[in-house]
Motif scaffolding. Sequence first.
Motif, PDB file in Angstrom:
ATOM      1  N   CYS A  27       0.890  -1.262  -0.018  1.00 36.22           N
ATOM      2  CA  CYS A  27      -0.003   0.010  -0.028  1.00 36.22           C
ATOM      3  C   CYS A  27       0.926   1.253  -0.040  1.00 36.22           C
ATOM      4  CB  CYS A  27      -0.934   0.060   1.195  1.00 36.22           C
ATOM      5  SG  CYS A  27      -2.156   1.517   1.153  1.00 36.22           S
TER       6      CYS A  27
ATOM      7  N   MET B 132       1.204   5.011   0.431  1.00 32.41           N
ATOM      8  CA  MET B 132       0.272   6.174   1.010  1.00 32.41           C
ATOM      9  C   MET B 132       0.975   7.427   0.652  1.00 32.41           C
ATOM     10  SD  MET B 132      -2.293   4.980   2.581  1.00 32.41           S
ATOM     11  CE  MET B 132      -3.185   6.076   3.529  1.00 32.41           C
TER      12      MET B 132
ATOM     13  N   ILE C 239      -2.521  -3.067   6.317  1.00 26.19           N
ATOM     14  CA  ILE C 239      -2.103  -2.536   5.100  1.00 26.19           C
ATOM     15  C   ILE C 239      -3.138  -2.032   4.190  1.00 26.19           C
ATOM     16  CG2 ILE C 239      -1.148  -2.995   2.658  1.00 26.19           C
ATOM     17  CD1 ILE C 239       0.949  -4.755   4.543  1.00 26.19           C
ATOM     18  N   HIS C 240      -4.145  -3.141   4.011  1.00 29.39           N
ATOM     19  CA  HIS C 240      -5.267  -2.700   3.209  1.00 29.39           C
ATOM     20  C   HIS C 240      -6.171  -1.609   3.649  1.00 29.39           C
ATOM     21  CE1 HIS C 240      -4.465  -6.849   0.949  1.00 29.39           C
ATOM     22  NE2 HIS C 240      -3.656  -5.700   0.542  1.00 29.39           N
TER      23      HIS C 240
ATOM     24  N   ASN D 130      -5.469   0.908   5.464  1.00 30.28           N
ATOM     25  CA  ASN D 130      -4.782   2.132   5.658  1.00 30.28           C
ATOM     26  C   ASN D 130      -5.333   3.466   5.036  1.00 30.28           C
ATOM     27  OD1 ASN D 130      -1.562   3.472   5.817  1.00 30.28           O
ATOM     28  ND2 ASN D 130      -2.315   2.360   7.634  1.00 30.28           N
ATOM     29  N   PRO D 131      -5.644   3.208   3.528  1.00 30.27           N
ATOM     30  CA  PRO D 131      -6.363   4.256   2.755  1.00 30.27           C
ATOM     31  C   PRO D 131      -7.896   4.601   3.245  1.00 30.27           C
ATOM     32  CG  PRO D 131      -5.758   2.481   1.450  1.00 30.27           C
ATOM     33  CD  PRO D 131      -5.402   2.035   2.873  1.00 30.27           C
TER      34      PRO D 131
ATOM     35  N   ALA E  76     -11.418  -0.893   1.020  1.00 37.40           N
ATOM     36  CA  ALA E  76      -9.945  -1.095   0.526  1.00 37.40           C
ATOM     37  C   ALA E  76      -9.510  -1.291  -0.972  1.00 37.40           C
ATOM     38  CB  ALA E  76      -9.339  -1.971   1.329  1.00 37.40           C
TER      39      ALA E  76
ATOM     40  N   TYR F 279      -8.832   1.504  -3.666  1.00 34.18           N
ATOM     41  CA  TYR F 279      -7.589   2.102  -3.540  1.00 34.18           C
ATOM     42  C   TYR F 279      -6.583   1.527  -4.851  1.00 34.18           C
ATOM     43  CZ  TYR F 279      -3.749   5.021  -1.800  1.00 34.18           C
ATOM     44  OH  TYR F 279      -2.769   5.884  -1.672  1.00 34.18           O
TER      45      TYR F 279
ATOM     46  N   TYR G 277      -3.421   2.312  -5.220  1.00 34.97           N
ATOM     47  CA  TYR G 277      -2.093   1.935  -4.982  1.00 34.97           C
ATOM     48  C   TYR G 277      -1.968   0.877  -3.771  1.00 34.97           C
ATOM     49  CZ  TYR G 277      -0.844   5.145  -8.628  1.00 34.97           C
ATOM     50  OH  TYR G 277      -0.593   5.629  -9.728  1.00 34.97           O
ATOM     51  N   SER G 278      -2.647  -0.456  -3.963  1.00 38.10           N
ATOM     52  CA  SER G 278      -2.717  -1.222  -2.699  1.00 38.10           C
ATOM     53  C   SER G 278      -3.038  -2.448  -3.481  1.00 38.10           C
ATOM     54  CB  SER G 278      -3.920  -0.751  -1.936  1.00 38.10           C
ATOM     55  OG  SER G 278      -4.270  -1.777  -1.084  1.00 38.10           O
ATOM     56  N   SER G 279      -2.603  -3.434  -3.038  1.00 41.23           N
ATOM     57  CA  SER G 279      -2.944  -4.997  -3.265  1.00 41.23           C
ATOM     58  C   SER G 279      -4.369  -5.504  -2.775  1.00 41.23           C
ATOM     59  CB  SER G 279      -1.818  -5.730  -2.828  1.00 41.23           C
ATOM     60  OG  SER G 279      -1.609  -5.898  -1.057  1.00 41.23           O
ATOM     61  N   ALA G 280      -5.025  -4.475  -2.197  1.00 41.01           N
ATOM     62  CA  ALA G 280      -6.426  -4.933  -1.751  1.00 41.01           C
ATOM     63  C   ALA G 280      -7.212  -5.377  -3.024  1.00 41.01           C
ATOM     64  CB  ALA G 280      -7.171  -4.002  -0.856  1.00 41.01           C
TER      65      ALA G 280
END
Length: 184
Positions: free
Chosen positions: A55, A57, A146-147, A149-150, A159, A162, A164-167
């Motif tokens: 992720c 941020m 991690i997921h 966070n945004p 999640a 977002y 820019y994340s692997s969610a």
Amino acid sequence: MSRKYKIRDQERLYFVTFTIVEWIDLFTRKDYRDILIDSLKYCQNNKGLELCAFCIMSSHIHLIIGRNSEHAIESIIRDFKKFTATEILRSIQTSQDESRKEFLLDHFRKAGAKNSNNTTFQLWQQHNHPVELNTNERISRCLNYIHQNPVVAGLVYSAEDYVYSSASNYAGLPEKLIDVILIQ
């Protein structure tokens, strides 16, 4: 450095965080985020990085990583941070659009001057605080952190929305920024 923040077992997964000096919001620009993504892909293809979650941020990046080669995790981290710092600094210096150019370079120059390991600039904080993921509960907690966070930051409601994340990878969506090894 505390013993709990060392990579002791190269065969384990680790939760790591890389933070910009002074928590400066650098990754508000797509160009800089793309440098991180391209570098992660390079490390996957050429350095043996096993990327399980990420992720990006505005001032930091969270990862769950391992390795699948002879390269030590510390070496992969070192090379990633060194390369991305060099490329991002070059991008800032040559940008015609970066309105914060002098601000950023001044702060990175001052951080570099305080650190005897640097000759000019310092972009990343030195520590990574690797946390060994040696239990399923710890893996689950870090993956969720991690997921989410945004979401917690108020950037998205879900999640997986977002970019820019692997969610999205874990949600099974076709839109993926980078391939990851899903943790079961």
